[in-house]
Enzyme design. Structure first.
Site, PDB file in Angstrom:
ATOM      1  CE  LYS A   1      -3.872  -2.237   2.296  1.00 36.69           C
ATOM      2  NZ  LYS A   1      -4.384  -2.697   3.581  1.00 36.69           N
TER       3      LYS A   1
ATOM      4  CD  GLN B   1      -3.526  -4.428   6.644  1.00 37.05           C
ATOM      5  OE1 GLN B   1      -3.574  -3.409   5.961  1.00 37.05           O
ATOM      6  NE2 GLN B   1      -3.936  -5.592   6.183  1.00 37.05           N
TER       7      GLN B   1
ATOM      8  CG  ASP C   1      -9.953   0.143   5.236  1.00 33.65           C
ATOM      9  OD1 ASP C   1      -9.734  -0.326   4.107  1.00 33.65           O
ATOM     10  OD2 ASP C   1      -9.217  -0.041   6.226  1.00 33.65           O
TER      11      ASP C   1
HETATM   12  N1  GUN Z   1      -6.789  -6.499   6.107  1.00 35.06           N
HETATM   13  C1  GUN Z   1      -6.998  -7.180   4.946  1.00 35.06           C
HETATM   14  N2  GUN Z   1      -7.608  -6.393   4.043  1.00 35.06           N
HETATM   15  C2  GUN Z   1      -7.782  -5.193   4.627  1.00 35.06           C
HETATM   16  C3  GUN Z   1      -8.352  -3.967   4.179  1.00 35.06           C
HETATM   17  O1  GUN Z   1      -8.835  -3.808   3.062  1.00 35.06           O
HETATM   18  N3  GUN Z   1      -8.332  -2.954   5.088  1.00 35.06           N
HETATM   19  C4  GUN Z   1      -7.812  -3.105   6.333  1.00 35.06           C
HETATM   20  N4  GUN Z   1      -7.852  -2.051   7.148  1.00 35.06           N
HETATM   21  N5  GUN Z   1      -7.289  -4.216   6.774  1.00 35.06           N
HETATM   22  C5  GUN Z   1      -7.278  -5.260   5.924  1.00 35.06           C
END
Ligand code: GUN
Length: 297
Positions: free
Chosen positions: A54, A98, A121
């Site tokens: 990311k 995350q 998100d």
């Molecule tokens: N863990 C796995 N996929 C995601 C996501 O799209 N957002 C977040 N915050 N954590 C994740």
């Protein structure tokens, strides 16, 4: 007949390039870069890979990336304090904590602490509510990416029968809301659904998001249906000691019946980060009071 392959990797690359152009235009207008903060607690290897990826993609799109890595034994109050600081930081447009968090933390409490207008998100209850009532907000990245692929392939979805398999807050429920907003007739199926194959056979659109390797079989699929596979499952490969990635859909079988299908890997997966960058760009425009037309992105 063999299904058309929906190339999510190519679509995501195009979306990222468009976001990159608009991010540079944003910087010219706003006098600062759009910024995404990612918070990682602990050392889960898969999460570390995602967070690194990311951060790299954020920089490639011409945005500022802020990474906060906290030890696994961080107190919940200290994580909440980091979130509060990011909420108040004008250089930060989007905040992503995350998941999963270590077991001693309450994920819902942490998500609730994120300012809804920085919740790229789309996990905050305010954004889930906005999606449910049709107000502008942030939509979770994976289901929004699936919707983009569906609209690109099918054009209007109005009146189509859609079956979403899986009812998670992150994929299944928001996916169903998005399809409903496109005027599909939506069914949400899950582990307690009676006669799942029969339910899925009615669908013009199938979205599989259950986390069960190759569960959806060819004889569940109406000929010509569009199949979106959200699953990413690691299973043992033929070669001793190796693994391979498979989706929730039995690709070899289903691609003989479906009209179109996303592969794993290279389908839905690459869309998630591209949509995260898109959401961050939208957040930046809103936070800076700048217009971003809906068809620009
Ligand atoms: N863990 C796995 N996929 C995601 C996501 O799209 N957002 C977040 N915050 N954590 C994740």
């Amino acid at each position: 007949m063999t299904a058309a392959v929906i190339d999510g990797k190519a679509f995501a690359a195009t979306l990222r390039a468009r976001v990159g152009d608009l991010a540079r235009a944003f910087e010219d207008k706003a006098g600062r870069k759009a910024g995404l903060a990612v918070v990682l607690v602990g050392e889960d290897p898969a999460s570390q890979v995602y967070v690194r990826s990311k951060g790299k993609s954020t920089l490639e799109a011409g945005m500022a990336s802020f990474e906060h890595k906290l030890p696994a034994d961080t107190a919940e109050a200290d994580l909440l304090a980091v979130v509060e600081k990011l909420n108040a930081d004008p250089a930060v447009d989007g905040i992503l904590v995350q998941l999963p968090l270590p077991r001693h933390m309450d994920e819902q409490k942490v998500i609730a602490a994120i300012a809804p207008d920085k919740d790229v998100d789309g996990f905050h209850v305010i954004n889930a509510g906005r999606l449910a009532v049709g107000q502008p907000g942030f939509v979770p990245c994976t289901p929004l990416g699936c919707l983009m692929l569906l609209k690109d392939k099918l054009g209007s979805l109005s009146g189509l029968d859609a079956v979403v398999i899986g009812r998670s807050n992150i994929v299944g429920k928001p996916m169903a809301q998005l399809l409903l907003a496109e005027s599909c007739t939506v069914t949400i199926a899950h582990s307690r659904t009676k006669d799942l194959p029969e339910v899925v056979r009615r669908a013009d659109i199938v979205v599989a998001a259950v986390g069960r390797p190759e569960m959806v079989k060819a004889d569940w699929i109406k000929p010509g249906a569009t199949v979106i596979d959200v699953g990413i499952n690691r299973v043992p490969a033929a070669e001793e000691g190796k693994t391979r990635l498979v989706g929730d859909v039995d690709y070899a079988g289903v691609s003989q019946v479906a009209g179109a299908i996303t592969p794993v890997p290279g389908g839905v997966g690459p869309m998630t980060i591209a949509v995260l960058l898109r959401n961050t760009l939208v957040a930046a425009h809103r936070n800076a009071g700048l217009e971003l037309s809906a068809d620009a992105i």
